[in-house]
Design a protein around this motif. Structure first.
Motif, PDB file in Angstrom:
ATOM      1  N   GLN A 391       0.833  -1.209   0.000  1.00  0.00           N
ATOM      2  CA  GLN A 391       0.000   0.000   0.000  1.00  0.00           C
ATOM      3  C   GLN A 391       0.869   1.262   0.000  1.00  0.00           C
ATOM      4  N   ALA A 392       2.087   1.134   0.592  1.00  0.00           N
ATOM      5  CA  ALA A 392       2.980   2.292   0.654  1.00  0.00           C
ATOM      6  C   ALA A 392       3.437   2.725  -0.735  1.00  0.00           C
ATOM      7  N   LEU A 393       3.372   1.835  -1.709  1.00  0.00           N
ATOM      8  CA  LEU A 393       3.752   2.199  -3.079  1.00  0.00           C
ATOM      9  C   LEU A 393       2.818   3.253  -3.650  1.00  0.00           C
ATOM     10  N   ASP A 394       1.620   3.330  -3.110  1.00  0.00           N
ATOM     11  CA  ASP A 394       0.631   4.287  -3.611  1.00  0.00           C
ATOM     12  C   ASP A 394       0.554   5.557  -2.778  1.00  0.00           C
ATOM     13  N   VAL A 395       0.969   5.496  -1.501  1.00  0.00           N
ATOM     14  CA  VAL A 395       0.726   6.636  -0.610  1.00  0.00           C
ATOM     15  C   VAL A 395       2.009   7.283  -0.079  1.00  0.00           C
ATOM     16  N   ALA A 396       3.153   6.617  -0.228  1.00  0.00           N
ATOM     17  CA  ALA A 396       4.390   7.145   0.362  1.00  0.00           C
ATOM     18  C   ALA A 396       5.328   7.651  -0.722  1.00  0.00           C
ATOM     19  N   ARG A 592      16.568  -3.992 -10.774  1.00  0.00           N
ATOM     20  CA  ARG A 592      15.345  -4.600 -11.299  1.00  0.00           C
ATOM     21  C   ARG A 592      15.646  -5.675 -12.346  1.00  0.00           C
ATOM     22  N   ASP A 593      16.573  -5.383 -13.266  1.00  0.00           N
ATOM     23  CA  ASP A 593      16.879  -6.340 -14.331  1.00  0.00           C
ATOM     24  C   ASP A 593      17.411  -7.646 -13.762  1.00  0.00           C
ATOM     25  N   ARG A 594      18.268  -7.557 -12.743  1.00  0.00           N
ATOM     26  CA  ARG A 594      18.825  -8.769 -12.145  1.00  0.00           C
ATOM     27  C   ARG A 594      17.787  -9.487 -11.305  1.00  0.00           C
ATOM     28  N   ALA A 595      16.945  -8.714 -10.624  1.00  0.00           N
ATOM     29  CA  ALA A 595      15.939  -9.329  -9.756  1.00  0.00           C
ATOM     30  C   ALA A 595      14.911 -10.119 -10.552  1.00  0.00           C
ATOM     31  N   ALA A 606       2.442 -19.118 -22.070  1.00  0.00           N
ATOM     32  CA  ALA A 606       1.184 -18.426 -22.354  1.00  0.00           C
ATOM     33  C   ALA A 606       1.097 -18.009 -23.813  1.00  0.00           C
ATOM     34  N   GLU A 607       2.240 -17.697 -24.407  1.00  0.00           N
ATOM     35  CA  GLU A 607       2.272 -17.276 -25.800  1.00  0.00           C
ATOM     36  C   GLU A 607       2.214 -18.456 -26.762  1.00  0.00           C
ATOM     37  N   GLU A 608       2.717 -19.609 -26.350  1.00  0.00           N
ATOM     38  CA  GLU A 608       2.891 -20.718 -27.283  1.00  0.00           C
ATOM     39  C   GLU A 608       1.991 -21.921 -27.018  1.00  0.00           C
ATOM     40  N   SER A 609       1.241 -21.906 -25.925  1.00  0.00           N
ATOM     41  CA  SER A 609       0.460 -23.091 -25.568  1.00  0.00           C
ATOM     42  C   SER A 609      -0.742 -23.309 -26.468  1.00  0.00           C
ATOM     43  N   GLY A 610      -1.241 -22.249 -27.049  1.00  0.00           N
ATOM     44  CA  GLY A 610      -2.428 -22.379 -27.883  1.00  0.00           C
ATOM     45  C   GLY A 610      -3.711 -22.361 -27.097  1.00  0.00           C
ATOM     46  N   VAL A 611      -3.654 -22.136 -25.796  1.00  0.00           N
ATOM     47  CA  VAL A 611      -4.865 -22.034 -24.978  1.00  0.00           C
ATOM     48  C   VAL A 611      -4.962 -20.612 -24.432  1.00  0.00           C
ATOM     49  N   ASP A 612      -6.132 -20.275 -23.936  1.00  0.00           N
ATOM     50  CA  ASP A 612      -6.359 -18.916 -23.441  1.00  0.00           C
ATOM     51  C   ASP A 612      -5.906 -18.797 -21.987  1.00  0.00           C
ATOM     52  N   ALA A 613      -4.600 -19.028 -21.761  1.00  0.00           N
ATOM     53  CA  ALA A 613      -4.031 -18.891 -20.416  1.00  0.00           C
ATOM     54  C   ALA A 613      -3.770 -17.415 -20.137  1.00  0.00           C
ATOM     55  N   ARG A 614      -3.996 -17.005 -18.898  1.00  0.00           N
ATOM     56  CA  ARG A 614      -3.796 -15.602 -18.511  1.00  0.00           C
ATOM     57  C   ARG A 614      -2.559 -15.508 -17.626  1.00  0.00           C
ATOM     58  N   VAL A 615      -1.760 -14.478 -17.824  1.00  0.00           N
ATOM     59  CA  VAL A 615      -0.596 -14.216 -16.987  1.00  0.00           C
ATOM     60  C   VAL A 615      -0.861 -12.977 -16.147  1.00  0.00           C
ATOM     61  N   VAL A 616      -0.727 -13.130 -14.833  1.00  0.00           N
ATOM     62  CA  VAL A 616      -0.889 -12.002 -13.916  1.00  0.00           C
ATOM     63  C   VAL A 616       0.495 -11.613 -13.405  1.00  0.00           C
ATOM     64  N   ASP A 617       0.879 -10.380 -13.655  1.00  0.00           N
ATOM     65  CA  ASP A 617       2.223  -9.901 -13.316  1.00  0.00           C
ATOM     66  C   ASP A 617       2.116  -8.803 -12.263  1.00  0.00           C
ATOM     67  N   LEU A 618       2.629  -9.079 -11.062  1.00  0.00           N
ATOM     68  CA  LEU A 618       2.630  -8.085  -9.983  1.00  0.00           C
ATOM     69  C   LEU A 618       4.035  -7.571  -9.690  1.00  0.00           C
ATOM     70  N   SER A 619       4.908  -7.618 -10.671  1.00  0.00           N
ATOM     71  CA  SER A 619       6.287  -7.175 -10.451  1.00  0.00           C
ATOM     72  C   SER A 619       6.349  -5.727  -9.989  1.00  0.00           C
ATOM     73  N   ASP A 620       5.386  -4.905 -10.442  1.00  0.00           N
ATOM     74  CA  ASP A 620       5.396  -3.496 -10.051  1.00  0.00           C
ATOM     75  C   ASP A 620       5.039  -3.300  -8.586  1.00  0.00           C
ATOM     76  N   ARG A 621       4.557  -4.349  -7.907  1.00  0.00           N
ATOM     77  CA  ARG A 621       4.275  -4.268  -6.480  1.00  0.00           C
ATOM     78  C   ARG A 621       5.484  -4.742  -5.663  1.00  0.00           C
ATOM     79  N   PHE A 622       6.559  -5.078  -6.375  1.00  0.00           N
ATOM     80  CA  PHE A 622       7.817  -5.464  -5.721  1.00  0.00           C
ATOM     81  C   PHE A 622       8.950  -4.496  -6.069  1.00  0.00           C
ATOM     82  N   CYS A 623       8.861  -3.866  -7.220  1.00  0.00           N
ATOM     83  CA  CYS A 623       9.987  -3.072  -7.710  1.00  0.00           C
ATOM     84  C   CYS A 623       9.567  -1.633  -7.991  1.00  0.00           C
TER      85      CYS A 623
END
Length: 664
Positions: A391-396, A592-595, A606-623
């Motif tokens: 939460q501090a990423l949004d308010v601090a 960030r690049d190394r982490a 997700a790109e190559e499986s041929g199914v409608d798989a979803r990727v959820v990326d929360l990297s911005d809540r860590f970096c």
């Protein structure tokens, strides 16, 4: 004898400074054992032959005068230095081992904790080396009694027959202890390394040599080759052995016999003998310092590593540590050891006993003081007004600034685990059958599952919160080091294929077929390694191909796949780094690049499986823009270099719910 002591202590010193120089330098301890057994037995022999008896009180007075002053000084100084300089994460174990070292039971403590001494555990205690002194003192609790019995026997039967009985008894101790050492080394090598009954034969071997040399001497022409052969045997062990050598067991015989050969050869006959080399002034000087140097060098090494927060010393750092250790050893000899010996201090049983008791109490008091500090650090409680987490990423303005004691505390971060560990639902590396847990709402309309390795498991606190809020029923299927892929993997640091993972994955698929979840959440460590592929890019592609295969099977069951992108990694010893540098934790961030590493196979899948798989990326809540901090909103993000704390995961639940909803 002092020259051989110099060899022993230098082997140990070099090994502890950088084991790559002398991978078997730990055999210096075995050389010390032989020397000690030889000298003590020689002393007891002389006492019996001169007075007809053994004075137990005088024996232990000599031991107190020789051992305790320097040992007590080093333990007390180490306690103070540890409290001031080491991170709090190291102090609880240090306090325990300080007390056990003062009581000379450190070897039993280490054996009970299954510490791998040769592997030099990641966070060793600065007094761990007192295990060898404990073994010696435990040996000397019983060894003089053998000579008390021999003295009594000499008064009743002929001296020659009594000597034969003594020799047979000592030989029996050597044989029995050696057999025990060999057997236990094969079944429980850690215990074998530390326990007195597996090491007693090395001290007794020195005693057997003393008995032999009291009656016979090595023929002159054999002394020079025998001395060099013994020195070569010790050198070969120091160079050829390493942390993978089954030790002590049979392997300990080489340095033990080598040390015995050097002692038996004496100074030799020629000026080029090994004995003459070991009698030179520099060798004798180091030998005189050997006991104090052994005591001081390990605390200096460990505390230096802790202060620098590095896994090993650079050559310059190693040289500085060696110089400081030698300086401390010299000062200890001049200021403490020599005055006690020359001025006859601690010469009576009463004064020796008083000093021994005082030493134990002083060190125990220091350990207690350290423990009080540990408890104070441990007592940090969660405050939602202070411990904001993501939460501090949004308010601090500076969300990574540490403005209060972090939660979890640096002492509890390692144990800040998802519930599924305590509930027995994290399958071990040997398990092939899943043991799922079920969380969330009862009689739910939506059923979801979490599948993957420990990096999937560290998302479970966040998913549990989401499940409770959304009325989902959450089933967890997680297994250590087992990414959810059909590709055959290898465990970190291993070479053999991880067949248990493949079998477990197949069984999980069957469970999922029966369960029929609406959504399967999956995540895994991005560095999952396929068997037989070393190239990093090809390895990621192979793991991704196996993921795609499984996702297509789930898609055929009508299951939606949501892949949670792997979390960024932190630097090693991240919790210690925070403790050392707080409140300024800039030294603990990672670029960030190394982490984020070279990419996540799940993204490729997700790109190559041929199914409608979803990727959820929360990297911005860590970096942040260019770095990934170790503390966000006064909450520790990581409990080690690549697992997030359960607290931070739980605080991510709102973000996770929003991202999943958007993805679906």
């Amino acid at each position: 004898m002092q020259g051989l002591r110099a060899v022993a202590v230098l082997l140990v010193l070099v090994y502890h400074l950088d084991s790559s120089y002398l991978t078997g330098g730990y055999v210096g301890v075995d050389v010390f054992f032989v020397i000690s057994g030889f000298l003590i037995t020689s002393l007891l022999l002389r006492e019996v032959r001169s007075s007809g008896r053994v004075s137990i009180s005088r024996f232990y007075i000599r031991r107190v005068r020789r051992i305790l002053p320097a040992a007590t000084l080093v333990l007390t100084a180490t306690a103070a230095a540890a409290l001031l300089l080491l991170p709090s994460t190291r102090l609880e174990q240090t306090a325990l081992e300080l007390a056990s070292s003062a009581a000379y039971i450190e070897n039993f403590v280490l054996a009970g904790q299954t510490v791998d001494y040769l592997a030099a555990e990641e966070a060793p205690s600065p007094v761990q080396h007192f295990w060898s002194l404990a073994v010696e003192e435990q040996f000397y609790l019983v060894w003089p009694l053998l000579f008390v019995g021999w003295a009594a026997l000499r008064s009743r039967i002929r001296a020659r027959r009594a000597a034969a009985v003594l020799g047979g008894a000592v030989a029996a101790v050597v044989a029995a202890s050696l057999v025990c050492s060999v057997l236990l080394t094969s079944s429980d090598p850690t215990a074998a390394y530390f326990l007195p009954w597996t090491r007693m034969w090395e001290l007794a071997a020195g005693g057997l040599l003393a008995l032999a040399l009291s009656r016979w001497s090595v023929p002159g022409p054999l002394r020079d080759p025998l001395g060099w052969a013994g020195l070569a045997a010790v050198a070969v062990a120091a160079v050829a052995y390493d942390g993978h050598t089954a030790f002590p067991g049979y392997a300990a015989a080489l340095p033990v016999l080598g040390a015995a050969a050097v002692i038996a050869a004496g100074e030799g006959r020629s000026r080029y003998s090994a004995g003459r080399l070991l009698s030179t002034r520099p060798a004798r000087l180091v030998g005189d310092l050997s006991y104090a140097l052994y005591l001081w060098h390990w605390p200096v090494v460990v505390i230096t590593l802790g202060v620098l927060n590095v896994p090993e010393l650079s050559p310059a750092q190693a040289a500085a540590v060696a110089a400081l250790s030698l300086a401390l050893a010299w000062a200890t000899k001049i200021v403490l050891e020599d005055p006690v010996r020359v001025r006859g201090l601690l010469a009576t049983g009463r004064s020796a006993a008083a000093f021994a008791l005082s030493g134990v109490l002083v060190v125990a008091g220091a350990a207690w003081g350290i423990q009080l500090h540990v408890q104070q650090v441990r007592s940090t409680e969660f405050d939602p007004q202070v411990h904001l987490g993501p939460q501090a990423l949004d308010v601090a303005d500076e969300p990574d600034a540490l403005t209060a004691p972090p939660y979890p505390s640096v002492l509890t971060a390692e144990d800040d685990l998802p519930d599924l560990y305590g509930d027995g639902c994290q399958s071990s590396e040997t398990d092939t059958e899943p043991s799922p847990c079920v969380y969330g709402a009862e009689d739910a309309d939506t059923t979801v599952a979490l599948v993957g390795d420990s990096h999937a498991a560290h998302w479970s606190p966040a998913l549990q919160e989401v499940a409770e809020e959304r009325g989902w029923e959450l089933h967890t299927f997680t297994k250590s080091s087992c990414a959810f892929t059909a590709t055959l993997l290898v465990r970190p640091g291993e070479e053999e294929p991880y067949t248990q993972c493949r079998e477990w994955t197949g069984n999980v698929l069957e469970r999922l077929r029966d369960l029929g979840p609406d959504i399967v959440f999956t995540s895994s460590r991005a560095q999952a390694a396929p068997y037989g592929i070393d190239d990093e890019e090809k390895a990621r592609e192979a793991v991704a191909e196996g993921m795609s295969e499984l996702w297509r099977k789930l898609d055929a069951m009508g299951v939606t796949v949501v892949a949670l992108r792997d979390t960024p990694t932190a630097r090693s010893r991240i919790v210690e780094c925070i403790d050392l540098h707080a409140p300024d934790t800039d030294a603990c961030v990672r670029e960030r690049d190394r982490a984020l590493g070279g990419g996540d196979p799940q993204v490729i899948a997700a790109e190559e499986s041929g199914v409608d798989a979803r990727v959820v990326d929360l990297s911005d809540r860590f970096c942040l823009d260019d770095v990934c901090p170790a503390v966000i909103g006064n909450v520790l993000v990581y409990r080690d270099s690549h697992h997030i704390t359960a607290t931070y995961s739980r605080l991510l639940s709102e973000d996770l719910a929003e991202r999943v909803e958007a993805a679906l």
